[in-house]
Design an enzyme around this catalytic site. Sequence first.
Site, short mmCIF file in Angstrom:
data_model
loop_
_atom_site.label_atom_id
_atom_site.label_comp_id
_atom_site.label_asym_id
_atom_site.label_seq_id
_atom_site.Cartn_x
_atom_site.Cartn_y
_atom_site.Cartn_z
N ASP A 56 14.47 -0.87 1.81
CA ASP A 56 15.15 -1.24 3.05
C ASP A 56 16.16 -2.32 2.72
O ASP A 56 17.31 -2.02 2.38
CB ASP A 56 14.09 -1.69 4.06
N LYS A 67 0.82 -1.20 0.00
CA LYS A 67 0.00 0.00 0.00
C LYS A 67 0.85 1.25 0.00
O LYS A 67 0.41 2.34 -0.36
CB LYS A 67 -0.87 0.04 1.27
N ASP A 85 7.69 3.09 -2.39
CA ASP A 85 7.80 4.07 -1.32
C ASP A 85 9.19 4.07 -0.70
O ASP A 85 9.81 5.11 -0.54
CB ASP A 85 6.74 3.80 -0.25
N ILE A 86 9.68 2.89 -0.33
CA ILE A 86 10.91 2.83 0.47
C ILE A 86 11.72 1.59 0.14
O ILE A 86 11.15 0.55 -0.19
CB ILE A 86 10.55 2.86 1.98
N LYS A 123 16.83 3.70 2.72
CA LYS A 123 17.52 3.72 4.00
C LYS A 123 19.00 3.44 3.80
O LYS A 123 19.37 2.57 3.00
CB LYS A 123 16.94 2.63 4.91
N THR A 175 12.23 -6.69 -2.03
CA THR A 175 10.98 -6.51 -2.76
C THR A 175 11.27 -5.99 -4.17
O THR A 175 10.79 -6.56 -5.16
CB THR A 175 10.06 -5.50 -2.03
#
Length: 177
Positions: free
Chosen positions: A105, A42, A102-103, A133, A109
């Site tokens: 880490d 999401k 979005d991000i 990050k 993914t």
Amino acid sequence: MRLKRTILTSDDIQARVKELADQINRDYKDIENPLVLVGVLKGSFIYMADLCRYLTIPHVVDFMAVSSYSHSSNATKASGNVRIIMDCRENQQDRDVLIVEDILDSGHTLDYLIKNFKARYTKSVKTTVLVRKKTDRTYPVNIDYLGFEIPDVWVVGYGLDYAEKYRTLPYIAEMGE
Ligand code: IMP
Ligand code: MG
């Protein structure tokens, strides 16, 4: 748990998203078929909403949902374990695809998604990630359009959550104790 400090203000984010969109507009200016934007649900829904509204090139918006077990502490961590929960609706064959995340880490993914989309006979696969990050856990994944590098802390806001909370904050903040 509470919010500890703001890492990126709403103004920081908006200015950078506009810059990334300008760059994407330049890079795809001669595109033949509309660019397929694939948001990873999401977390990417707010970044997607802002990014696509700055795009002037032809594009279509699509989403997929994945579940990731990359944070498990066992030995499977190195390979990651990503599963598609909901696939896109657009056909990607012979299309230019831009994955919107979005991000980053661990990078598991995105690494999985890039390989998965390349196997779909896409014309091209590129990636945009709003925040990465700074950590030594991260896979060497190629990001074509990166918004920001942030410290290795848990962040929320602008789509990112902590147990489904704080997603709709207009800024990005570090979670505290
Ligand atoms: P990766 O596969 O380890 O790169 O993790 C990616 C996914 O974990 C992201 O798409 C987010 O959904 C989630 N995630 C990682 N770090 C954070 C964070 O600090 N806040 C919120 N979600 C996060
Ligand atoms: Mg995500």
